[in-house]
Design an enzyme around this catalytic site. Structure first.
Site, PDB file in Angstrom:
ATOM      1  N   CYS A  65      16.550   6.910 -13.120  1.00 20.28           N
ATOM      2  CA  CYS A  65      16.222   5.310 -12.298  1.00 20.28           C
ATOM      3  C   CYS A  65      17.550   4.675 -13.944  1.00 20.28           C
ATOM      4  O   CYS A  65      16.385   4.298 -14.848  1.00 20.28           O
ATOM      5  CB  CYS A  65      15.832   4.547 -11.409  1.00 20.28           C
ATOM      6  SG  CYS A  65      15.966   2.792 -11.164  1.00 20.28           S
ATOM      7  N   CYS A  70      12.678  -3.035 -13.080  1.00 16.79           N
ATOM      8  CA  CYS A  70      12.888  -3.914 -11.921  1.00 16.79           C
ATOM      9  C   CYS A  70      11.416  -3.789 -12.004  1.00 16.79           C
ATOM     10  O   CYS A  70      10.877  -4.148 -10.630  1.00 16.79           O
ATOM     11  CB  CYS A  70      13.757  -4.001 -10.536  1.00 16.79           C
ATOM     12  SG  CYS A  70      13.186  -1.892  -9.533  1.00 16.79           S
ATOM     13  N   CYS A  73       9.519   0.684  -8.550  1.00 13.43           N
ATOM     14  CA  CYS A  73       8.833   1.544  -8.681  1.00 13.43           C
ATOM     15  C   CYS A  73       8.394   2.510  -9.602  1.00 13.43           C
ATOM     16  O   CYS A  73       9.030   3.082 -10.895  1.00 13.43           O
ATOM     17  CB  CYS A  73      10.028   2.837  -8.482  1.00 13.43           C
ATOM     18  SG  CYS A  73      11.195   2.785  -7.147  1.00 13.43           S
ATOM     19  N   CYS A 150      20.581   2.096  -6.118  1.00 13.95           N
ATOM     20  CA  CYS A 150      18.562   2.524  -6.212  1.00 13.95           C
ATOM     21  C   CYS A 150      18.455   3.749  -5.313  1.00 13.95           C
ATOM     22  O   CYS A 150      19.268   4.023  -4.157  1.00 13.95           O
ATOM     23  CB  CYS A 150      17.926   1.379  -4.993  1.00 13.95           C
ATOM     24  SG  CYS A 150      16.320   1.917  -4.505  1.00 13.95           S
ATOM     25  N   GLN A 267       7.944   2.051   9.467  1.00 15.86           N
ATOM     26  CA  GLN A 267       7.419   1.657   8.677  1.00 15.86           C
ATOM     27  C   GLN A 267       9.040   2.600   8.164  1.00 15.86           C
ATOM     28  O   GLN A 267       9.683   3.101   8.715  1.00 15.86           O
ATOM     29  CB  GLN A 267       6.829   3.522   8.669  1.00 15.86           C
ATOM     30  CG  GLN A 267       4.864   3.919   9.161  1.00 15.86           C
ATOM     31  CD  GLN A 267       4.361   3.037   7.997  1.00 15.86           C
ATOM     32  OE1 GLN A 267       5.087   2.221   6.528  1.00 15.86           O
ATOM     33  NE2 GLN A 267       3.079   2.525   8.016  1.00 15.86           N
ATOM     34  N   TYR A 294      -2.337  -4.210  15.256  1.00 10.45           N
ATOM     35  CA  TYR A 294      -1.040  -4.543  14.789  1.00 10.45           C
ATOM     36  C   TYR A 294      -0.311  -3.794  15.428  1.00 10.45           C
ATOM     37  O   TYR A 294       0.974  -2.566  14.289  1.00 10.45           O
ATOM     38  CB  TYR A 294      -1.736  -3.847  13.484  1.00 10.45           C
ATOM     39  CG  TYR A 294      -2.453  -4.860  12.773  1.00 10.45           C
ATOM     40  CD1 TYR A 294      -3.157  -6.422  12.959  1.00 10.45           C
ATOM     41  CD2 TYR A 294      -4.750  -4.218  12.900  1.00 10.45           C
ATOM     42  CE1 TYR A 294      -4.253  -7.081  12.043  1.00 10.45           C
ATOM     43  CE2 TYR A 294      -5.237  -4.761  12.583  1.00 10.45           C
ATOM     44  CZ  TYR A 294      -5.471  -6.215  12.638  1.00 10.45           C
ATOM     45  OH  TYR A 294      -6.411  -6.531  11.962  1.00 10.45           O
ATOM     46  N   GLU A 315       0.141  -7.312  18.739  1.00  6.48           N
ATOM     47  CA  GLU A 315       0.601  -7.625  17.960  1.00  6.48           C
ATOM     48  C   GLU A 315       1.025  -8.529  17.674  1.00  6.48           C
ATOM     49  O   GLU A 315       1.278  -9.826  18.815  1.00  6.48           O
ATOM     50  CB  GLU A 315       1.752  -7.034  17.938  1.00  6.48           C
ATOM     51  CG  GLU A 315       3.221  -7.425  17.328  1.00  6.48           C
ATOM     52  CD  GLU A 315       2.428  -7.008  15.369  1.00  6.48           C
ATOM     53  OE1 GLU A 315       3.502  -7.270  15.010  1.00  6.48           O
ATOM     54  OE2 GLU A 315       2.248  -5.880  15.609  1.00  6.48           O
ATOM     55  N   ASP A 359      -3.926  -0.155  12.213  1.00  8.70           N
ATOM     56  CA  ASP A 359      -2.941   0.235  11.497  1.00  8.70           C
ATOM     57  C   ASP A 359      -2.197  -1.932  10.553  1.00  8.70           C
ATOM     58  O   ASP A 359      -1.383  -1.968  10.410  1.00  8.70           O
ATOM     59  CB  ASP A 359      -1.317   0.164  11.901  1.00  8.70           C
ATOM     60  CG  ASP A 359      -0.516   0.491   9.970  1.00  8.70           C
ATOM     61  OD1 ASP A 359      -0.839   0.176   9.572  1.00  8.70           O
ATOM     62  OD2 ASP A 359       0.578   1.466  11.092  1.00  8.70           O
ATOM     63  N   CYS A 386      -2.484   1.716   4.509  1.00 10.38           N
ATOM     64  CA  CYS A 386      -1.735   1.197   3.552  1.00 10.38           C
ATOM     65  C   CYS A 386      -2.041   0.865   1.680  1.00 10.38           C
ATOM     66  O   CYS A 386      -1.178   1.102   1.295  1.00 10.38           O
ATOM     67  CB  CYS A 386      -0.205   0.266   3.225  1.00 10.38           C
ATOM     68  SG  CYS A 386      -0.772  -0.889   4.223  1.00 10.38           S
TER      69      CYS A 386
END
Length: 432
Positions: A65, A70, A73, A150, A267, A294, A315, A359, A386
């Site tokens: 990259c 930035c 990642c 990107c 997602q 959620y 939600e 979630d 996550c």
């Protein structure tokens, strides 16, 4: 100072030890010998910057990259084998540390597209040398970094982003500077080769000719404007205006047809999301009453609907609830219902719950939701996470009633430190 890197940190850093205290080194990899400079000392740990790698890990590679500054990642300098090892290691460490779990973890489900997988981008805009640019804010700062490409964005997103910039420059669209008026961000989403564009701005008018030019871009099917007056964490403002094209995006998962409004979340890796949702369906046992907290646009609820006699989704985002109820109706499910509101509050009001899908955001389950779960005690919980740390802490809080049945991690976001995980929890005590 020379330092041997012993293990991974949860944000992708390497961790070494000095005087028995951890030293976090961004850009370092376990099994490396590095030269570092201590930047900040705290009571129990230190942060250091990497000066030179003296002995390289076999996982190290040259970052492909050109915009690594930035910091979006964290693992661009790590080959894919090393990235998968890091994510499995972080999950294992978190579960052992916070939940005292040292049992089986299934192999990480790898990403088939380690670049070009991200179906959505949210990019700030600024003018540089009189020309509008998209970019990113350097992690943890408000420093704007122009980025012309990107590597993790889907190719269609990048193509449309470039063509959209040309269009915005043609019409000399102002960018927000100080207390003025102008464009703040552009949001671009891609599903099934159709593109939705959302222009986030202060109250301002976009000409119809510009909107039509945007709609004429290949595969662009929808244009919206989000009016955002005040700075806030939410990228969108309170008002969303439909400017042209089709209102909803369309997405298919197996035999389901799902619609998404601009605020509705899905997602960011479509292919891996489908794998994850199918796993939830596979692991869920037949039940009378299923609740998904959620629930977003209802994808998991609807995929699992044939296994339950009643399905309830909860939600917070109203657009997502509208989509979810429409999706239930359009897919022929008359036993699936979605409500807008606080997860813990609405969950507590449901009489009987046999199975629960959660979630939650990265912060995990809040205290009221965990209390509601322990009071309601559904037979099975499928927890989609996550964040390994908050996942493990939540499992620890629930373990008086629940035992871990299965754990499967997914590489949803290659090149980053993030790992998605599904855990099946089974009730081990009789309901009171």
């Amino acid at each position: 100072m020379k330092l041997n890197i012993k293990k991974w940190g949860i944000n992708g850093e390497g961790i070494g030890f000095k005087d028995r205290k951890p030293v976090f080194v961004k850009g370092a990899i376990p099994e490396e010998l590095v030269d570092v400079k201590i930047e900040k000392r705290f009571e129990h740990y230190s942060n250091a910057c990497l000066i030179k790698v003296l002995k390289s890990s076999s996982y190290r590679r040259f970052s492909p990259c050109p915009h690594a500054q930035c910091d979006g990642c964290a693992l661009m300098h790590v080959n894919y084998k090393g990235q998968c090892q890091m994510k499995a290691s972080i999950l294992k460490q978190a579960l052992a540390k916070y939940a005292n779990y040292n049992g089986k973890i299934e192999p990480l489900v790898k990403n088939n597209s380690v670049f070009g997988y991200r179906n959505s981008c949210k990019l700030p805009v600024k003018k540089r040398n009189g020309e509008i640019q998209t970019g990113m804010f350097k992690a943890g700062t408000q420093k704007f970094l122009p980025i012309d490409r990107c590597l993790v964005h889907e190719k269609e997103l990048e193509r449309v982003r470039s063509e959209l910039l040309i269009c915005l420059r043609k019409y000399n669209v102002p960018c927000l500077e100080g207390d003025g008026q102008g464009l703040r961000h552009i949001v671009i989403k891609e599903f099934e080769q159709k593109i939705q564009i959302i222009l986030v701005s202060t109250p301002m008018h976009f000409s119809q000719s510009m909107i039509q030019d945007i709609l004429n871009l290949e595969n662009v099917c929808s244009v919206w404007q989000s009016i955002k007056i005040h700075d806030s964490v939410d990228i969108f403002g309170s008002q969303m205006n439909f400017l042209g094209g089709q209102r909803n995006m369309i997405l298919h998962i197996d035999n389901l047809k799902l619609e998404l409004l601009p605020r509705s979340f899905f997602q960011l890796n479509t292919s891996q999301a489908k794998n994850l949702y199918r796993t939830v369906r596979e692991w869920l046992g037949p039940c009378e009453s299923l609740v998904e907290a959620y629930s977003g646009i209802g994808a998991m609820s609807l995929l699992c609907a044939p296994k339950a006699k009643q399905v309830y989704g909860i939600e917070w985002i109203n657009d997502a609830v509208q989509n979810a109820n429409a999706n239930a109706k359009n897919n022929g499910f008359d036993h699936v219902y979605f409500k807008q509101g606080d997860a813990a509050s609405l969950f507590s009001k449901i009489d009987k719950v046999d199975a629960l899908i959660v979630d939650p955001p990265r912060s995990g389950l809040d205290s009221p939701m965990k209390k509601a779960i322990l009071k309601k005690q559904p037979d099975q919980i499928l927890y989609v996470s996550c964040n390994p740390s908050t996942l493990a802490k939540d499992i620890a809080d629930l373990k008086t009633v629940y035992a871990v049945e299965r754990i499967r991690p997914f590489d949803m976001f290659s090149q980053t430190q993030h790992v998605e995980t599904i855990v099946s929890l089974r009730r081990i005590q009789s309901k009171k």
